[in-house]
Design a protein around this motif. Structure first.
Motif, mmCIF file in Angstrom:
data_model
loop_
_atom_site.group_PDB
_atom_site.id
_atom_site.type_symbol
_atom_site.label_atom_id
_atom_site.label_comp_id
_atom_site.label_asym_id
_atom_site.label_seq_id
_atom_site.Cartn_x
_atom_site.Cartn_y
_atom_site.Cartn_z
ATOM 1 N N GLU A 1 -35.341 20.204 4.957
ATOM 2 C CA GLU A 1 -35.707 20.340 3.548
ATOM 3 C C GLU A 1 -36.808 19.368 3.153
ATOM 4 O OE1 GLU A 1 -32.337 19.984 1.045
ATOM 5 O OE2 GLU A 1 -31.315 21.757 1.840
ATOM 6 N N ASP A 2 -36.759 18.157 3.721
ATOM 7 C CA ASP A 2 -37.696 17.119 3.305
ATOM 8 C C ASP A 2 -38.687 16.723 4.391
ATOM 9 O OD1 ASP A 2 -35.795 16.062 4.965
ATOM 10 O OD2 ASP A 2 -35.540 14.191 3.853
ATOM 11 N N GLU A 3 -38.743 17.487 5.490
ATOM 12 C CA GLU A 3 -39.590 17.048 6.600
ATOM 13 C C GLU A 3 -39.943 18.198 7.541
ATOM 14 O OE1 GLU A 3 -39.433 13.488 9.943
ATOM 15 O OE2 GLU A 3 -37.582 14.531 9.412
ATOM 16 N N LEU A 4 -41.180 18.168 8.022
ATOM 17 C CA LEU A 4 -41.612 19.026 9.123
ATOM 18 C C LEU A 4 -42.009 18.093 10.258
ATOM 19 C CD1 LEU A 4 -43.915 21.637 7.322
ATOM 20 C CD2 LEU A 4 -41.579 21.988 8.126
ATOM 21 N N ALA A 5 -41.416 18.263 11.428
ATOM 22 C CA ALA A 5 -41.704 17.364 12.545
ATOM 23 C C ALA A 5 -42.011 18.174 13.796
ATOM 24 C CB ALA A 5 -40.520 16.434 12.800
ATOM 25 N N LEU A 6 -43.045 17.741 14.525
ATOM 26 C CA LEU A 6 -43.427 18.394 15.773
ATOM 27 C C LEU A 6 -42.928 17.583 16.962
ATOM 28 C CD1 LEU A 6 -47.120 19.556 15.171
ATOM 29 C CD2 LEU A 6 -45.230 21.025 15.909
ATOM 30 N N PHE A 7 -42.392 18.283 17.949
ATOM 31 C CA PHE A 7 -41.944 17.659 19.189
ATOM 32 C C PHE A 7 -42.673 18.346 20.340
ATOM 33 C CE2 PHE A 7 -38.733 17.007 16.042
ATOM 34 C CZ PHE A 7 -38.317 15.698 16.242
ATOM 35 N N GLY A 8 -43.171 17.546 21.281
ATOM 36 C CA GLY A 8 -43.981 18.105 22.353
ATOM 37 C C GLY A 8 -43.400 17.851 23.732
ATOM 38 N N PHE A 9 -43.699 18.770 24.663
ATOM 39 C CA PHE A 9 -43.109 18.712 25.997
ATOM 40 C C PHE A 9 -44.121 19.132 27.052
ATOM 41 C CE2 PHE A 9 -40.172 19.895 22.698
ATOM 42 C CZ PHE A 9 -39.237 18.873 22.771
ATOM 43 N N ALA A 10 -44.015 18.496 28.214
ATOM 44 C CA ALA A 10 -44.917 18.812 29.311
ATOM 45 C C ALA A 10 -44.523 20.103 30.010
ATOM 46 C CB ALA A 10 -44.933 17.659 30.320
ATOM 47 N N THR A 11 -43.235 20.429 30.013
ATOM 48 C CA THR A 11 -42.771 21.607 30.748
ATOM 49 C C THR A 11 -41.874 22.483 29.880
ATOM 50 O OG1 THR A 11 -40.727 20.612 31.598
ATOM 51 C CG2 THR A 11 -42.750 20.217 32.863
ATOM 52 N N ALA A 12 -41.765 23.730 30.294
ATOM 53 C CA ALA A 12 -40.885 24.668 29.596
ATOM 54 C C ALA A 12 -39.425 24.249 29.733
ATOM 55 C CB ALA A 12 -41.085 26.080 30.149
ATOM 56 N N ASP A 13 -39.067 23.640 30.872
ATOM 57 C CA ASP A 13 -37.690 23.177 31.067
ATOM 58 C C ASP A 13 -37.307 22.140 30.017
ATOM 59 O OD1 ASP A 13 -37.300 24.821 33.210
ATOM 60 O OD2 ASP A 13 -37.488 23.263 34.730
ATOM 61 N N GLU A 14 -38.196 21.173 29.793
ATOM 62 C CA GLU A 14 -37.919 20.144 28.790
ATOM 63 C C GLU A 14 -37.726 20.769 27.415
ATOM 64 O OE1 GLU A 14 -40.263 16.169 30.384
ATOM 65 O OE2 GLU A 14 -41.274 17.526 28.998
#
Length: 201
Positions: free
Chosen positions: A55-68
């Motif tokens: 509701e109060d935040e948009l956060a991006l998370f990134g990964f090197a592989t599809a497994d992660e």
């Protein structure tokens, strides 16, 4: 949703990177396993991404592989497991070891992750065992890899990572130095994992 982002790596810090794309900078949280594979700032990089909406935040998370990415997205579906704890899981345990621990009900391994007590570990096993059983892991495909990091920077990076996980700097430094003595060529991720094993042993 945003499946992946590719651009110039404007900033690279433990747990956080900024990718510059089309005049914008995307701040992305990453696990240690991904951080270790990224090039230095100023070089191109590509990350698979997950956009976490609150509701109060948009956060991006990134990964090197599809497994992660798959492990992360599956883990945050467990009650009580938020994105930060899911990143700690990936930062502490390699995907194959994490999946093996869940499938085998290895609570001792799971509770080595900071913030994961016995009850949380049991919940991970109960809720993820069947989901992981239906998944095939082993896909790679990281972004451009960085060259070897100087030993001093590797050790300092490992200490900073442990401090960020809540360990006192003194204890973290001792554990990292011991880990470096056992594996002088280890990169930050491996030093952190070895040090965590000693700190939680």
């Amino acid at each position: 949703m945003i499946a992946w982002i590719e651009g110039e790596l404007a900033a690279r810090e433990l747990g956080r990177v900024v990718l510059a794309v089309g005049g914008m900078g995307f701040e992305i949280a990453v696990p240690l396993s991904t951080y270790e594979l990224l090039p230095d700032a100023g070089h191109p990089a590509r990350l698979l991404t997950h956009l976490h909406v609150r509701e109060d935040e948009l956060a991006l998370f990134g990964f090197a592989t599809a497994d992660e990415k798959r492990v992360f997205e599956t883990a945050i579906g467990v009650s009580g497991i938020g994105p930060k704890l899911a990143l700690l899981l990936l930062s502490t345990l390699p995907v194959p070891r994490l999946v093996e621990a869940v499938r085998g009900g290895d609570l001792a391994t799971l509770t080595r992750v900071p913030g994961v007590g016995r009850k949380t570990a049991e919940r991970l096993v109960v809720e993820l065992r069947d989901r992981f059983a239906d998944m095939a892991f082993g896909e790679t495909g990281p972004p451009a890899a960085a060259g070897a990091t100087p030993a001093g920077r590797r050790e300092e990076g490992a200490v900073k990572a442990l401090v960020a996980l809540g360990f006192p700097r003194g204890r973290a430094g001792e554990a990292v130095r011991a880990a470096a003595g056992e594996a002088s060529d280890a990169e930050v991720e491996e030093l952190v994992r070895r040090a965590l094993g000693a700190l939680n042993g």
